[in-house]
Design an enzyme around this catalytic site. Structure first.
Site: not given
Length: 315
Positions: A94, A96
């Site tokens: 991922d 953020d």
């Protein structure tokens, strides 16, 4: 007679009877040949003598090179076997809150946009981690309009929010790279794992975060091409916790979902990875630690560096 008998024994043993020469009786011919030493070398053969050491050195170098190549190929085969399987293995990040700390500028930009419409108390770290982190900008914009009863549409709020965030993160190096990334990606690359990013951000925003955050600070990679594929919300129709983005990443990599490890910082992302049939390592950040439920993750770790050990015993 004894003389004839001795000759017969010599013939049976392959030896020649003694013969006379100018110097008297010689021994057996086989012994005489051995005593006489090797036959004299021809002149053309003597000219080759200085080249023998070089020839021997060449053979030694060739043998050493062959041995080294064998060792290298064996080592690679071990790494591929450990990280292999049908279609290989993959590590999917991922972005953020996992790769980079965009949660802080996102929250600041969110509160700036909120102030345009209301005097309500700004969102704090706990609310951000519990209600907004990892859900995608569109979902968060809908949350803002709904929870704060804003006189604006979600698209209008989102436009102001994105503009504020772009100002806060436009400089190279303005986004902090989170601990352990260099160790983890270097280890995965050494073991032959494919590496990807699958983020709830839009394509342009994701590339800006990777350039101004990851590439600006990393000592392990300097180009986005270090990632085998980068998947954004623009590539899918459903957002996390739906598994579509992770399934698409696996498809692009040519790796079966069961052979993928996902690194996530939020419960939403963890659920998306598990629904995709993947293994998930949760690495909570300061916003999601203590506010998210990570019980569905395979492991919960303190930093990306600790994921290195996971890859070594990954099923």
């Amino acid at each position: 007679p004894p003389r004839l008998k001795r000759k017969g024994m010599m013939a049976a043993s392959g030896m020649s009877p003694p013969r006379r020469s100018a110097h008297g009786v010689s021994g057996c011919s086989a012994v005489a040949s051995a005593d006489a030493g090797p036959p004299p070398m021809k002149r053309s053969e003597r000219r080759l003598l200085p080249l023998l050491p070089l020839a021997m050195l060449g053979l030694a170098v060739a043998a050493a090179a062959a041995f080294t190549t064998l060792g290298d190929s064996s080592s690679e085969a071990v790494d591929q076997d450990v990280g292999g399987g049908e279609g290989g293995r993959a590590l999917i990040f991922d972005c953020d809150g996992t790769l980079v700390d965009t949660e802080t500028p996102y929250m600041d930009a969110f509160n700036q946009a909120l102030a345009l419409y209301t005097d309500a108390t700004p969102v704090d770290n706990v609310t951000w981690g519990r209600e907004l982190s990892g859900r995608g900008l569109e979902t968060d914009a809908e949350y803002a309009v709904r929870e704060f009863k804003l006189n604006a549409t979600a698209d209008e709020f989102l436009r102001h929010w994105k503009r504020n965030f772009a100002k806060l993160t436009k400089r190279r190096g303005s986004i902090r790279l989170l601990d352990g990334f260099d160790e983890l990606i270097a280890h995965a690359k050494r073991r032959g794992w494919k590496v990807a990013v699958a983020s709830s951000s839009d394509r342009a925003g994701l590339r800006r975060k990777l350039k101004n955050g990851v590439l600006a600070h990393s000592h392990a990679i300097s180009r986005l091409s270090a990632f085998d594929t980068i998947v954004s919300n623009d590539d899918v129709s459903k957002h996390k916790p739906d598994p579509e983005i992770y399934l698409l990443a696996a498809k692009r990599l040519g790796v079966e979902p069961k052979n993928c490890w996902v690194v996530e910082d939020s419960a939403t992302g963890v659920l998306a990875g598990k629904r995709a049939g993947m293994h998930v390592a949760a690495v909570p950040n300061e916003y999601t630690r203590g506010t998210n439920d990570f019980r569905k993750a395979d492991v919960v770790l303190k930093s990306m560096a600790e994921v290195v050990g996971v890859l070594d015993w990954a099923p």
